[in-house]
Enzyme design. Structure first.
Site: not given
Length: 262
Positions: A39, A191, A194
């Site tokens: 990252y 998480p 969508g």
């Protein structure tokens, strides 16, 4: 992941906000922070140490190795996220993470993603070496199948699985159940993706909440093994995510959301 620069590459646009997010998270009793050497690369780990070292006694920092970066993420799944599962790379990456995080032992060290060029068992030998040397306290896996979990369990105790999972993506449904049955932690990445579903919006409106709060509340209701990692670089966004803890969905709403992934 999100406290780095655009495309998960380089330093954040607002370093002060990134530091503030980390410190506020700990102030709000969050005691688990997930990161990885890729990252930034390295940037996330460096910022965590800058913001939080010396660490509170109850803080668990989890990092990963097995992937690296060659440039900013352009949306291609593997274009700028090459995998390196060689055991020597796993060991070297962990030792570098220890230096950046200023830790003598990584609380939770996760193999980031299996490398098709390296046999899974060979990659795990590097992880086992780190465990035996006392450089990692606990071992987790990320982006793995149930078969790979079983192979790893024959080599070292596994305490957590981190796979993609959300209201829209249920490809790890059986692994969530496996974690609950075997008392492993399931850490869903992505998480709150969508959440543009009208059913989620309807439930959110009913609770005067945001769709992402509903998505997080559903995850928490889905299984006691669940440990969502909702990343952000914005202190206000962090507060919004934290409010999901107090959002009590009805059993009917949980069932409706569960069926969305059916």
């Amino acid at each position: 992941m999100r406290i780095t620069g655009p495309g998960i590459w380089g330093p954040p646009a607002n370093r002060d906000d990134a530091i503030a997010v980390l410190r506020r998270a700990v102030e709000e009793d969050i005691n688990f922070i997930d990161t990885a050497d890729s990252y930034g690369p390295n940037v996330s780990e460096e910022l965590i140490a800058e913001a939080l070292y010396p660490y509170p006694d109850n803080l668990v920092i989890a990092t990963k190795a097995g992937m690296y970066r060659t440039g900013p993420d352009d949306g291609e799944p593997d274009g700028f996220w090459p995998k390196d599962g060689r055991p020597e790379h796993i060991v070297e990456a962990c030792e570098a993470s220890m230096r950046r995080l200023r830790l003598e032992q990584i609380p939770l060290f996760q193999f980031h993603k299996p490398d098709p060029k390296v046999p899974f068992e060979e990659s795990m030998r590097g992880v086992v070496q780190l465990k035996e040397q006392g450089k990692v306290q606990h071992v987790g896996l990320s982006n793995v199948s149930e078969e790979q979990i079983r192979v790893a369990q024959q080599m070292v105790p596994i305490v957590s699985i981190q796979n993609r999972y959300n209201v829209d993506d249920r490809s790890s449904e059986t692994i969530v159940d496996l974690c609950e049955q075997e008392q492993m932690v399931f850490i869903p990445w992505a998480p709150i993706q969508g959440t543009d579903n009208p059913t989620i919006q309807e439930i959110a409106d009913r609770h005067s909440a945001s769709p992402r709060q509903v998505a997080l509340a559903w995850l928490l209701a889905r299984s006691p093994a669940m440990l969502p990692i909702a990343g952000t670089s914005d202190p206000a966004h962090l507060d919004d995510n934290l409010a999901a803890v107090d959002l009590n969905l009805t059993s009917a709403e949980v069932a409706v959301l569960t069926r969305l992934g059916g």
